[in-house]
Scaffold this motif. Structure first.
Motif, short mmCIF file in Angstrom:
data_model
loop_
_atom_site.label_atom_id
_atom_site.label_comp_id
_atom_site.label_asym_id
_atom_site.label_seq_id
_atom_site.Cartn_x
_atom_site.Cartn_y
_atom_site.Cartn_z
N CYS A 183 -7.89 -23.20 34.41
CA CYS A 183 -6.69 -22.66 34.15
C CYS A 183 -6.58 -21.95 32.78
O CYS A 183 -5.25 -21.27 32.50
CB CYS A 183 -5.75 -24.01 34.14
SG CYS A 183 -5.94 -25.04 32.63
N THR B 227 -0.79 -21.46 35.60
CA THR B 227 -0.15 -22.88 35.93
C THR B 227 1.33 -22.93 36.04
O THR B 227 2.10 -23.52 36.67
CB THR B 227 -0.84 -24.04 35.25
OG1 THR B 227 -2.35 -23.42 34.72
CG2 THR B 227 -0.77 -25.38 35.79
N GLY C 292 -3.56 -28.48 35.49
CA GLY C 292 -4.62 -27.60 35.29
C GLY C 292 -5.89 -28.31 34.71
O GLY C 292 -5.74 -29.14 34.03
#
Length: 204
Positions: free
Chosen positions: A53, A59, A71
């Motif tokens: 992420c 995210t 994430g």
């Protein structure tokens, strides 16, 4: 931890702040990629993990589309930035080379598989399949090509030690099918589709 994994973690720890500054708002000028995320958000059902992420901006975008998303990232520095920038969301240090939980409705892996060696990609896809419930949705984004570049500097000129694997979509789709996924769509981006690809796949 293997050498390539440690190098990847340490490299992204080093560039985390510069990476976040350089990529913030990047999707504002990339409507096709935003559309891919929106379609993923519309089609997915249940909790989603954004694997790799980074600073958490993608995210957060999925969260804004109404997705129950968290994430994970290999880099503790990236996770610290994600938590600071998006305090209402869940972020944890983790690796796609290890099991990531289960009963997920979806997994997003955008330009994070690019550092995983070819021989470990089937292992990663096996973890993804185990984590997803039947019918769960996987969306991958990656660089298109058929070569490996060694990245020694990036994101503000900081030193890095990572391999960047560019792969043909057909090869990635084959690995997905071998892992028990059905590839539903492929989107190619850039001149002649050479800049990148997004694959939509569903767990059987």
């Amino acid at each position: 931890m293997s050498d390539w994994l440690a190098d990847t973690r340490d490299s992204y720890d080093t560039v985390a702040v510069s990476y976040a500054d350089l990529t913030r708002g990047l999707l504002d000028g990339l409507p096709h990629l935003r559309a891919a995320l929106r379609l993923f958000a519309e089609e997915v059902s249940g909790p989603v993990v954004d694997v790799g992420c980074g600073p958490g901006d993608i995210t957060a975008l999925l969260h804004g589309f109404g997705v129950d998303v968290s994430g994970i990232d290999l880099s503790p520095a990236m996770i610290a930035l994600a938590r600071e920038s998006h305090p209402g969301l869940r972020f944890e240090v983790g690796s796609m080379t290890e099991p990531i939980g289960g009963e997920l409705g979806g997994i997003l892996a955008w330009w994070s598989l690019i550092h995983v060696p070819d021989e470990l990609v089937p292992v990663v896809f096996g973890h993804f399949r185990e984590a997803l419930r039947p019918g769960g949705l996987l969306q991958l984004g990656f660089h298109v090509g058929d070569r490996t570049n060694r990245k020694t500097e990036g994101y503000g000129g900081h030193p890095m030690r990572v391999d960047v694997h560019l792969r043909p979509p057909d090869r990635v789709a084959g690995w997905l099918r071998d892992a028990g996924f059905t590839v539903e769509a492929r989107w190619l981006f850039g001149e002649n589709g050479e800049d990148g690809a997004v694959l939509f796949a569903r767990r059987g």
